[in-house]
Design an enzyme around this catalytic site. Structure first.
Site, PDB file in Angstrom:
ATOM      1  N   THR A 133       0.835  -1.351   0.056  1.00  0.00           N
ATOM      2  CA  THR A 133      -0.063  -0.020   0.090  1.00  0.00           C
ATOM      3  C   THR A 133       0.707   1.369   0.051  1.00  0.00           C
ATOM      4  O   THR A 133       2.102   1.197   0.503  1.00  0.00           O
ATOM      5  CB  THR A 133      -1.081  -0.064   1.154  1.00  0.00           C
ATOM      6  OG1 THR A 133      -1.544   1.317   1.332  1.00  0.00           O
ATOM      7  CG2 THR A 133      -0.028  -0.127   2.698  1.00  0.00           C
ATOM      8  N   ASP A 134       0.156   2.355  -0.511  1.00  0.00           N
ATOM      9  CA  ASP A 134       1.086   3.714  -0.468  1.00  0.00           C
ATOM     10  C   ASP A 134       1.144   4.071   0.953  1.00  0.00           C
ATOM     11  O   ASP A 134       1.743   5.141   1.465  1.00  0.00           O
ATOM     12  CB  ASP A 134       0.194   4.794  -1.404  1.00  0.00           C
ATOM     13  CG  ASP A 134      -1.145   4.953  -1.108  1.00  0.00           C
ATOM     14  OD1 ASP A 134      -1.776   4.463  -0.175  1.00  0.00           O
ATOM     15  OD2 ASP A 134      -1.583   5.724  -1.787  1.00  0.00           O
ATOM     16  N   GLU A 135       0.256   3.759   1.854  1.00  0.00           N
ATOM     17  CA  GLU A 135       0.041   4.527   3.366  1.00  0.00           C
ATOM     18  C   GLU A 135       1.392   3.965   4.103  1.00  0.00           C
ATOM     19  O   GLU A 135       1.727   4.709   5.090  1.00  0.00           O
ATOM     20  CB  GLU A 135      -1.085   3.620   4.213  1.00  0.00           C
ATOM     21  CG  GLU A 135      -2.278   4.181   3.340  1.00  0.00           C
ATOM     22  CD  GLU A 135      -3.390   3.635   4.460  1.00  0.00           C
ATOM     23  OE1 GLU A 135      -3.175   3.793   5.612  1.00  0.00           O
ATOM     24  OE2 GLU A 135      -4.498   3.316   3.716  1.00  0.00           O
ATOM     25  N   TYR A 159      -1.752  -0.370  11.093  1.00  0.00           N
ATOM     26  CA  TYR A 159      -1.815  -1.071   9.834  1.00  0.00           C
ATOM     27  C   TYR A 159      -0.768  -0.646   8.961  1.00  0.00           C
ATOM     28  O   TYR A 159       0.018  -1.567   8.403  1.00  0.00           O
ATOM     29  CB  TYR A 159      -3.178  -0.632   8.957  1.00  0.00           C
ATOM     30  CG  TYR A 159      -3.190  -0.744   7.507  1.00  0.00           C
ATOM     31  CD1 TYR A 159      -3.084  -2.117   7.207  1.00  0.00           C
ATOM     32  CD2 TYR A 159      -3.444   0.098   6.882  1.00  0.00           C
ATOM     33  CE1 TYR A 159      -2.834  -2.454   5.651  1.00  0.00           C
ATOM     34  CE2 TYR A 159      -3.253   0.004   5.338  1.00  0.00           C
ATOM     35  CZ  TYR A 159      -3.109  -1.358   4.662  1.00  0.00           C
ATOM     36  OH  TYR A 159      -3.361  -1.644   3.582  1.00  0.00           O
ATOM     37  N   LYS A 163       2.461  -3.193   7.409  1.00  0.00           N
ATOM     38  CA  LYS A 163       2.529  -3.370   5.947  1.00  0.00           C
ATOM     39  C   LYS A 163       4.108  -2.977   5.693  1.00  0.00           C
ATOM     40  O   LYS A 163       4.646  -3.422   4.989  1.00  0.00           O
ATOM     41  CB  LYS A 163       1.638  -2.786   5.031  1.00  0.00           C
ATOM     42  CG  LYS A 163       0.085  -3.214   5.075  1.00  0.00           C
ATOM     43  CD  LYS A 163       0.183  -4.709   4.662  1.00  0.00           C
ATOM     44  CE  LYS A 163       0.248  -4.733   2.995  1.00  0.00           C
ATOM     45  NZ  LYS A 163       0.373  -5.912   2.325  1.00  0.00           N
TER      46      LYS A 163
END
Length: 356
Positions: A133-135, A159, A163
């Site tokens: 993810t870009d997060e 989260y 990741k």
């Protein structure tokens, strides 16, 4: 020849499975533990299809993963399996640590052992693609350039931290052991079969049910929106031609604030399914207390993927969001089936307890 897909009953994974089998006769094994967001109804059209082998289980179950690798001898593993909602990670981070970090570790160990025993040609052709993810990159200010693959990791939630850790493990297994890995970091996905806890499906489902449309804070949080079928096509392209050990950002080139997304959904519903009283669905919008540590802006620079692998999204946000709203209008049975008691309890905990 076949592939192993983990997390293939979730939103992105299931869309990938459906697209893969629509475009190829190569079979796949689909491993999913079926948490609240794993939904076999999404894969109902594959009932009886011999190309789709579903196995219920976790990537953290080393014995099961090893058994599947030995039995089916996949040429590639694509890892979608993850706990994936920021709000849920705030309320209960342990599941995210166990699945996204410990589970990824066990998966990598099983894949490394399997890959190490392959004959030379199969070893050379094998790939493991890790979907992230870009997060993991953190938050951007309004005027900062979009995330590139070399942007520093600055995760801000349990989260995204979990990741980020999984991404680092995948990278380490390539550099330490030579495991032939690829990593993709995607922006916010939307489209069919999206579990209605995320912004777009939640707004559609709540609007049609006559409920409030809860918007965090001032609604000016900016995200880059990627139609899920475009994401699937990008993963296929990276699997086919990506350079080993590389990271590829996947984005839709669609930066928009959340409140604009909600207004767009309301306008489409006003057109496609008007309220009986003639009022706009915008009257149901309610601003609620923002969540802790809410990142202000994400933006993906997907130019590397376009430049090196000749990929770009097929959908604009305008075409993708219209298809998405229409899909939810046409598939109310699916929506009802996924709204279990656990889901209703979650919505009440996360939204109804917030002060408007």
């Amino acid at each position: 020849m076949m592939i192993l897909v983990t997390g293939g009953a979730g939103f992105i994974g299931a869309n990938f499975v459906l697209d893969w089998l629509a475009k190829s006769d190569e079979p796949l094994v689909n491993l999913d533990v079926l948490t609240y967001a794993g939904n076999l109804d999404t894969l109902r059209t594959l009932d009886g299809d011999q190309r789709h082998v579903f196995v219920r289980g976790s990537i953290g179950d080393s014995e099961l993963v090893t058994q599947l690798l030995t039995q089916y001898k996949p040429r590639a593993v694509i890892n979608f399996a993850a706990e994936s909602h920021v709000d849920r990670s705030i309320h209960g981070p342990e599941d995210f640590i166990q699945t996204n970090i410990v589970g990824t570790f066990h998966l990598l160990e099983a894949v490394r052992a399997y890959w190490g025993e392959l004959e030379e040609d199969s070893r050379q052709n094998f790939r493991m693609l890790h979907v992230s993810t870009d997060e993991v990159y953190g938050s951007l200010t309004k005027d900062e350039p979009a995330f590139t693959e070399t942007h520093r990791y600055e995760p801000n939630s349990p989260y995204s931290a979990s990741k980020a850790a999984s991404d680092h493990l995948v990278r380490a297994y390539h550099h330490t052991y030579g495991l032939p890995v690829l990593t993709t970091n995607c922006s916010n996905n939307y489209g069919p079969y999206h579990f209605p806890e995320k912004l777009i499906p939640l707004m559609i489902v709540n609007a049609l049910a006559g409920k409030t449309l809860p918007v965090y804070g001032d609604g000016q949080q900016i995200r880059d929106w990627l139609y899920v079928k475009d994401h699937c096509s990008a993963i296929r392209r990276v699997l086919e031609s990506g350079k080993l050990g590389e990271v590829y950002n996947v984005g839709g080139w669609n930066e928009k604030p959340n409140i604009e997304i909600v207004h767009t959904i309301c306008a489409l519903l006003d057109e496609l399914r008007p309220r009986p009283d003639g009022a706009s669905y915008r009257s149901q919008i309610t601003y609620v207390t923002d969540r802790p540590g809410h990142d202000r802006r994400y933006a993906i620079d997907a130019s590397k993927l376009q430049r090196e692998l000749n990929w770009k999204p097929a959908e604009t946000f305008e075409t993708g969001i219209r298809k998405t709203v229409q899909w939810y209008l046409d598939n109310q049975d699916w929506v009802v089936n996924v709204q279990s008691g656990n889901y209703r309890d979650w919505v009440e905990k996360n939204y109804n307890e917030r002060h408007a």
